[in-house]
Write an enzyme that holds these catalytic residues in place. Structure first.
Site, PDB file in Angstrom:
ATOM      1  N   GLN A   6       0.874  -1.196   0.000  1.00 14.28           N
ATOM      2  CA  GLN A   6       0.000   0.000   0.000  1.00 14.28           C
ATOM      3  C   GLN A   6       0.903   1.236   0.000  1.00 14.28           C
ATOM      4  OE1 GLN A   6      -3.252  -0.088   2.829  1.00 14.28           O
ATOM      5  NE2 GLN A   6      -3.421  -2.301   2.656  1.00 14.28           N
ATOM      6  N   HIS A  55       8.931  -3.777  -1.236  1.00 13.50           N
ATOM      7  CA  HIS A  55       8.106  -3.929  -2.440  1.00 13.50           C
ATOM      8  C   HIS A  55       8.349  -2.783  -3.412  1.00 13.50           C
ATOM      9  CE1 HIS A  55       4.887  -4.827  -5.119  1.00 13.50           C
ATOM     10  NE2 HIS A  55       4.330  -3.656  -4.866  1.00 13.50           N
ATOM     11  N   LYS A 107       1.044  -8.346 -16.914  1.00 16.78           N
ATOM     12  CA  LYS A 107       0.000  -8.662 -15.926  1.00 16.78           C
ATOM     13  C   LYS A 107      -0.874  -7.458 -15.639  1.00 16.78           C
ATOM     14  CE  LYS A 107       0.563  -8.591 -11.254  1.00 16.78           C
ATOM     15  NZ  LYS A 107       1.078  -8.914  -9.926  1.00 16.78           N
ATOM     16  N   THR A 167      -0.849 -14.985  -1.997  1.00 16.25           N
ATOM     17  CA  THR A 167      -1.774 -16.106  -2.254  1.00 16.25           C
ATOM     18  C   THR A 167      -1.159 -17.104  -3.221  1.00 16.25           C
ATOM     19  OG1 THR A 167      -2.757 -14.978  -4.144  1.00 16.25           O
ATOM     20  CG2 THR A 167      -3.760 -14.573  -1.990  1.00 16.25           C
ATOM     21  N   THR A 187      -0.524 -14.738  -8.574  1.00 18.38           N
ATOM     22  CA  THR A 187       0.302 -14.096  -9.594  1.00 18.38           C
ATOM     23  C   THR A 187       1.268 -15.104 -10.208  1.00 18.38           C
ATOM     24  OG1 THR A 187       0.240 -12.022  -8.364  1.00 18.38           O
ATOM     25  CG2 THR A 187       2.032 -12.260  -9.955  1.00 18.38           C
TER      26      THR A 187
HETATM   27  C1  R5P Z   1       2.754  -7.386  -6.581  1.00 19.05           C
HETATM   28  O1  R5P Z   1       2.968  -6.346  -7.197  1.00 19.05           O
HETATM   29  C2  R5P Z   1       3.819  -8.174  -5.893  1.00 19.05           C
HETATM   30  O2  R5P Z   1       5.073  -7.952  -6.461  1.00 19.05           O
HETATM   31  C3  R5P Z   1       3.493  -9.668  -5.946  1.00 19.05           C
HETATM   32  O3  R5P Z   1       3.486 -10.095  -7.295  1.00 19.05           O
HETATM   33  C4  R5P Z   1       2.139  -9.967  -5.339  1.00 19.05           C
HETATM   34  O4  R5P Z   1       2.018  -9.312  -4.120  1.00 19.05           O
HETATM   35  C5  R5P Z   1       1.941 -11.451  -5.152  1.00 19.05           C
HETATM   36  O5  R5P Z   1       0.686 -11.651  -4.602  1.00 19.05           O
HETATM   37  P1  R5P Z   1      -0.125 -12.986  -4.862  1.00 19.05           P
HETATM   38  O6  R5P Z   1       0.783 -14.130  -4.570  1.00 19.05           O
HETATM   39  O7  R5P Z   1      -1.287 -12.911  -3.916  1.00 19.05           O
HETATM   40  O8  R5P Z   1      -0.573 -12.994  -6.283  1.00 19.05           O
END
Ligand code: R5P
Length: 330
Positions: free
Chosen positions: A108, A141, A204, A235, A238
């Site tokens: 965030q 991040h 993406k 989760t 991605t």
């Molecule tokens: C997003 O921009 C981050 O770099 C990760 O790709 C993301 O947080 C991964 O989240 P999830 O495993 O829930 O898809």
């Protein structure tokens, strides 16, 4: 030329290192790597859920390091950290360096839509208000989070950990970023492996909280072994989507790599997926409950963070640490 770091210099009475409960394993290993005692923190949980954290030893006029992470349960871990920092400040610690191996709320980092908070900035304000005088993080991040603070922040590069591991395998990999935002990170890893021009990027699109859709793959992965390199697996959505897209484009072996393996939906989805050959993460968060999974490899940050803490204690350069770490793992 890398400098030789004198381990004994780290045994300095002005320094006290604490490990919070959720980072205790890593903290212990850091202590072993620099031959320094790691102190536990006393924690009381009251009937209503309030916490009280404090040190059993004096920290008066000392330089204190707290090894911690604020992964799941994010809010409890953040509150515990803030309370502990406050206790150290009130006990007259001179410097309080927070070695925060995972920074909860880092995603965030901007108002992605009207009326949203910037919680990553709020966390920075809270850490400073509590009394932190420096933060050492790894793969924030968004590296711009460093600028949310008015105290020094070392945002360490996880690429050095992964390049040491991938180099040892004597194979060629195309490094793949699972989104446009991670392209720089993927490029840096690829350069450390000496095949810098060969990266691919997954196109993406975020469709909602913890949801994404893949539009295509930029770059050539046909008949190549690939490493999808992300900062966080939460989760797993991605990454699993990215794996499928790469397989459709003809990728051979697919290794998933991420600095922070949160695995909020468990690890079965990776273990049971025939298209995932291996998942490599660091111990920035604790994975004790996942140790029996065959496809999961955990790289320890202990030596690397040990060298970084030593450099801080000895007032030497972190750049030298990168060189020293790279050379030890060639
Ligand atoms: C997003 O921009 C981050 O770099 C990760 O790709 C993301 O947080 C991964 O989240 P999830 O495993 O829930 O898809």
């Amino acid at each position: 030329m890398a400098k030789i770091i004198n381990l004994n210099m780290a045994n300095n009475n002005d320094t006290v290192i604490f490990g919070l409960e959720n980072s205790w394993e890593l903290a212990k290993n850091i202590g072993l790597s620099i031959n320094k005692e790691i102190h536990p923190v006393t924690k009381v949980t009251f009937a209503d859920g309030e916490r009280l954290l404090s040190s059993e030893i004096t920290t008066r006029n000392k330089s204190v390091y707290i090894i911690c992470n604020t992964a799941k349960p994010v809010n409890d871990n953040i509150m515990e950290l803030l309370i502990f920092i406050d206790s150290l400040k009130r006990a007259s610690a001179k410097y309080i360096t927070v070695v925060m191996t995972y920074y909860g709320y880092a995603r965030q980092d901007r108002k992605a839509a009207g009326r949203q908070p910037i919680s990553a900035k709020l966390i920075a304000d809270l850490l400073e208000t509590a009394g932190a005088t420096k933060v050492i993080a790894i793969d924030l991040h968004n590296p711009s989070i460093q600028g949310f603070f008015n105290i020094p922040v070392d945002d360490l590069r996880g690429q050095f950990i992964f390049s040491a591991e991938l180099r040892s395998r004597k194979e060629n990999f195309v490094i793949v970023s699972p989104d446009h935002g991670g392209a720089v990170r993927a490029r840096q890893l690829s350069e450390l492996l000496d095949h810098g021009d060969e990266i691919a990027i997954i196109d993406k699109r975020r469709t909602g909280p913890n949801q994404s859709e893949i539009m295509g793959v930029l770059g050539n992965v046909k008949d190549k072994n690939v490493v999808i390199y992300d900062d966080i697996i939460d989760t797993g959505g991605t990454i699993i989507h990215a794996v499928k897209a790469l397989k459709e484009q003809g990728a051979k072996k697919v290794i998933v790599a991420a600095t922070h393996g949160l695995f909020s939906k468990g690890f079965d989805m990776f273990e049971n997926d025939k298209d995932v050959d291996e998942v490599i993460v660091t111990d920035s968060v604790n994975h004790d409950h996942l140790k029996n999974y065959k496809k999961l490899k955990i790289l320890s940050l202990a030596k690397f963070l040990g060298l970084v803490i030593e450099a801080n204690i000895n007032k030497t350069s972190i750049t030298d640490v990168y060189y020293a770490y790279g050379q030890r793992h060639k």
